[in-house]
Design an enzyme around this catalytic site. Structure first.
Site, mmCIF file in Angstrom:
data_model
loop_
_atom_site.group_PDB
_atom_site.id
_atom_site.type_symbol
_atom_site.label_atom_id
_atom_site.label_comp_id
_atom_site.label_asym_id
_atom_site.label_seq_id
_atom_site.Cartn_x
_atom_site.Cartn_y
_atom_site.Cartn_z
ATOM 1 N N GLU A 166 -12.613 -2.351 12.016
ATOM 2 C CA GLU A 166 -12.516 -1.596 10.757
ATOM 3 C C GLU A 166 -13.641 -1.957 9.785
ATOM 4 O O GLU A 166 -14.222 -1.079 9.158
ATOM 5 C CB GLU A 166 -11.155 -1.868 10.111
ATOM 6 C CG GLU A 166 -11.011 -1.208 8.758
ATOM 7 C CD GLU A 166 -9.649 -1.465 8.105
ATOM 8 O OE1 GLU A 166 -8.784 -2.101 8.734
ATOM 9 O OE2 GLU A 166 -9.472 -1.030 6.957
ATOM 10 N N GLU A 217 0.815 -1.211 0.000
ATOM 11 C CA GLU A 217 0.000 0.000 0.000
ATOM 12 C C GLU A 217 0.855 1.271 0.000
ATOM 13 O O GLU A 217 0.595 2.210 0.747
ATOM 14 C CB GLU A 217 -0.964 -0.010 1.194
ATOM 15 C CG GLU A 217 -1.943 -1.172 1.132
ATOM 16 C CD GLU A 217 -2.992 -1.159 2.231
ATOM 17 O OE1 GLU A 217 -2.710 -0.657 3.322
ATOM 18 O OE2 GLU A 217 -4.093 -1.677 1.966
ATOM 19 N N ASP A 257 -8.281 -9.063 3.817
ATOM 20 C CA ASP A 257 -8.085 -7.968 4.762
ATOM 21 C C ASP A 257 -9.158 -7.898 5.843
ATOM 22 O O ASP A 257 -10.066 -7.078 5.754
ATOM 23 C CB ASP A 257 -8.049 -6.639 3.993
ATOM 24 C CG ASP A 257 -7.611 -5.487 4.882
ATOM 25 O OD1 ASP A 257 -7.152 -5.761 5.996
ATOM 26 O OD2 ASP A 257 -7.725 -4.328 4.455
HETATM 27 C C1 BDP Z 1 -6.032 -2.193 5.951
HETATM 28 C C2 BDP Z 1 -6.319 -0.843 6.506
HETATM 29 C C3 BDP Z 1 -5.144 0.072 6.430
HETATM 30 C C4 BDP Z 1 -3.924 -0.596 7.020
HETATM 31 C C5 BDP Z 1 -3.690 -1.895 6.298
HETATM 32 C C6 BDP Z 1 -2.557 -2.709 6.892
HETATM 33 O O1 BDP Z 1 -7.406 -0.299 5.818
HETATM 34 O O2 BDP Z 1 -5.479 1.236 7.117
HETATM 35 O O3 BDP Z 1 -2.815 0.226 6.922
HETATM 36 O O4 BDP Z 1 -4.815 -2.707 6.395
HETATM 37 O O5 BDP Z 1 -2.855 -3.680 7.572
HETATM 38 O O6 BDP Z 1 -7.006 -3.023 6.485
HETATM 39 O O7 BDP Z 1 -1.401 -2.407 6.679
#
Ligand code: BDP
Length: 710
Positions: free
Chosen positions: A405, A303, A377
């Site tokens: 989340e 990401e 996720d």
């Molecule tokens: C996702 C989240 C994000 C996190 C990412 C992670 O939306 O904010 O940074 O995972 O785990 O679920 O690195």
């Protein structure tokens, strides 16, 4: 001045004022529970016989040790017993003869590391452990036992944690915000530290120690390099100074590009000697400041975060460089496997396996690869990640998410232990039947030398720590399962309820019942039959129509694949073939659309709308059935909760009741959004007996847009 002087208050007014005062006291009792004490309430035991019997057994607490941890164990027992028994119990150096008491001692006991034994020796209750942290855990275990008013003899026994590193991961940012945090701002007041050390840090440490958590990563995985600076390390050290006294080690998430951004080097290439030197020096500096520092947590090449692949290197190259810097101090690298590339043709499901499985055995000894429970996720339901079982030569740690989340933030009541347990109990078949995920992460299947489990924390500065009062149970359940993954969600729910809400057995049963059903209820109105929703946006509001983003796997349509033929992501051999990443036994259970269990159906299959499912209904009708049953079940939760009013603290009861009303409205919102949107593809009517949604798709979209407004 007298409170009610005759001159100021004639008799009638005085009586009225008194009545008003009494009424105010009843409706807003001074004892109203703000949730701050969590499960460490130590209420006075109401039953005089139980109180008397405990009182007889505890007239002193003896500890000859002189470590902070042992002293804190004694102090906690004293705090708990004084409050529960309503008398003062002294802490002494040597047991008082002719009296019954608690003796805290250290000597080798069977079982690994942090375990403890509780024994009755003559008149005394003895808590023994090989390490002082074990004595602390044993003390909390005894208190837990007494808080449930159980017979003292039944506390006798021995317990050892099945996993070595039991950690919370805080996604907290330096300026006080929390990524995916729903309970206020960060607990850590970076601007005040290190001079001001909030006493709340001690209560945080007590709560963690009481459930066996022994590590905490204090900053976000999307890490700021700020934490590695000479200005910030003393702040981290101040926290570590508090946590250490409760057996908790402190860890930091690191920014992989820090050699460049902070160190001024030209590169952060993990194979560059200057970069390696920079990390070695930085690590030394950290250990000078925090001698028992735990190690680094790393999100790399994920990401948009920097990582070794920026220089053509592998995750192993990156992790091993840090491992080398940490090894002289026995520190560990926890390297996250949460990766997925922006490849429109790829299936995000397969990404972590594809990148990490080939690296098995290539990581240094002090590296753990931390894997999210599912392949995508933290969805309300995911199949277990196929990495579990496929890296026998690399210690794999588990990452669960406590913060909700994708599960309604702090508004929806979702008890997560069933989700954790579903994953832990899943059979990978990697070494034949019984090769559960739990046995992989506790190291017993592949003899991992290091074992680790992490929960992404749901704590914040809200007075009750977790926003939703019932979300405290997720923190609690995580700790209890991290210690012993064989515990059942039922047992943990009952235990937590007794410690936190009420010991009234019929109400404990009623509340545990809500807790145990809550996750399935949420799944029903949110992502039934294996739907998922990790699209970008608020992660709160329904947007199954979302089809525009900088990358395809950040849209909703990528995941559910709705079209006029049907719904779901084909991950069989005719589709992305992600199922290939599992052992044949697992694959067989999921690859046939006729026999695939319904909770996983749309994870693996694109099912025609009219196809009959094992439930007897066709896909469309089954979806509607679940979307409509979900909100109805929230009404059941409300009713059930109303029934326990008499035995739950009024402030907590009112708070939860309000959230349940909101939850119902939002369950309808999710239902209507999905049903109306999917109906544009299925072109089928809402089946009887369910009424049509009372709003149009456009109306739902408009209300969702309000949530997405900047
Ligand atoms: C996702 C989240 C994000 C996190 C990412 C992670 O939306 O904010 O940074 O995972 O785990 O679920 O690195």
């Amino acid at each position: 001045m007298m409170l009610f002087s005759k001159t100021l208050f004639p008799e009638k007014i005085k009586n009225l004022a008194l009545l008003l005062l009494i009424f105010a006291a009843i409706s807003n009792p001074a004892t109203a529970d703000d949730g701050y004490r969590l499960w460490l309430k130590y209420e006075r035991i109401p039953n005089a016989t139980v109180r008397a019997s405990y009182s007889k057994s505890f007239s002193f607490i003896a500890t000859s040790g002189n470590s902070d941890i042992l002293n804190n164990a004694a102090k906690e027992l004293q705090t708990g017993l004084n409050a529960m028994l309503g008398r003062q119990i002294p802490i002494v150096k040597t047991p008082v003869s002719n009296q019954h008491g608690i003796i805290l001692t250290m000597s080798a006991i069977a079982g690994p590391g942090d375990g403890y034994a509780i024994q009755m020796q003559g008149a005394n209750t003895v808590i023994t452990a090989s390490k002082d942290a074990g004595v602390l855990y044993g003390s909390f275990a005894l208190l837990r036992h007494l808080q449930q008013h159980l017979p003292l003899e039944k506390a006798v026994g021995q317990s050892s944690p099945k996993i070595q590193l039991r950690m919370l991961n805080h996604w907290d940012n330096p300026e006080g915000t929390i990524e995916r945090g729903y309970a206020g701002s960060s607990l850590w007041k970076w601007y005040e530290l290190p001079e001001t050390v909030d006493p709340r840090y001690t209560d945080y440490a007590r709560a963690n120690a009481s459930i066996g958590i022994n590590g905490t990563v204090v900053n976000n995985v999307n890490a700021s390099a700020r934490f590695l600076t000479a200005e910030y390390l003393p702040k981290v050290a101040a926290l570590a100074g508090v946590f250490r006294k409760y057996g908790i080690k402190t860890y930091l998430s690191i920014h992989f590009a820090a050699p460049k951004t902070l160190g001024g080097l030209k590169t952060s290439d993990p194979l560059d000697p200057e970069v390696r030197k920079w990390w070695a020096e930085k690590t030394k500096e950290i250990y000078r400041t925090i001698p028992d520092f735990g190690g680094f947590l790393v999100k790399a090449n994920s990401e948009g975060e920097p990582g070794p692949q920026d220089y053509g290197r592998t995750h192993a190259d990156g992790a091993n460089m840090l491992a080398e810097a940490l090894a002289p101090f026995n520190g560990v690298v926890i390297w996250r496997a949460f990766v997925y590339k922006a490849d429109p043709a790829a299936d995000r499901f397969k990404a972590a396996y594809e990148e990490f499985a080939p690296l098995d055995g290539k990581f240094a000894k002090n590296v753990i690869v931390q894997v999210k429970n599912g392949p995508i996720d933290f969805q309300p339901r995911e199949p277990f990640s196929p990495l579990f079982g496929n890296m026998p030569g690399t210690p794999l740690g588990m990452e669960f998410q406590l913060t909700q989340e994708y599960m309604g933030f702090a508004t929806h009541w979702v008890y997560e232990a069933p989700l954790f347990k579903e994953c832990l109990d899943a059979d990978t078949y990697v070494n034949g039947k019984g090769s559960t995920v739990a046995r992989i992460i506790d190291g017993s299947l592949h003899q991992y030398p290091l074992t680790c489990i992490a929960g992404v924390a749901n704590t914040g500065s809200d007075r009750n720590w977790t926003g939703h009062p019932m979300a405290q149970a997720n923190w609690y359940a995580f700790g209890r399962l991290a210690w012993d993954h064989t515990l059942s969600p039922e047992a943990i729910a009952q235990e937590w309820t007794q410690l936190t809400l009420t010991t009234e057995s019929k109400d404990v049963a009623a509340i545990s019942d809500i807790m145990l059903r809550s996750r399935e209820i949420y799944v029903n109105y949110n992502t039934p039959l294996g739907l998922s929703r990790p699209w970008t946006g608020s992660h709160y509001a329904p947007e199954p129509w979302q089809n525009r983003s900088s990358r395809p796997d950040w849209t909703a349509i990528y995941y559910h694949r709705a079209d006029t033929l049907g719904l779901g992501f084909d991950r069989t051999a005719t589709g992305s073939n992600a199922l290939q990443q599992y052992r044949p036994e697992v694959r067989r259970a999921w690859e046939n659309a006729e026999t695939c269990p319904l909770p996983y159906l749309l994870w693996f299959h694109h099912i025609p709308w009219a196809q009959k499912l094992s439930s007897g209904r066709n896909l469309w009708d089954e979806l509607c059935h679940r979307f409509y049953t979900g909100p109805d079940s929230v009404l059941w939760m409300q009713k059930q909760w109303a029934g326990v009013r008499a035995s739950v603290d009024p402030a907590t009861h009112t708070d939860v009741s309000g959230r349940l009303v909101k939850q119902y409205n939002e369950a309808l919102w999710w239902r209507d959004a999905w049903v109306l949107y999917l109906q544009t593809f299925s072109r089928k009517p809402i089946p009887a007996p369910y009424p049509k949604p009372g709003r149009t798709l456009d109306e739902v979209k408009r209300s969702v847009n309000v949530y997405l407004m900047r």
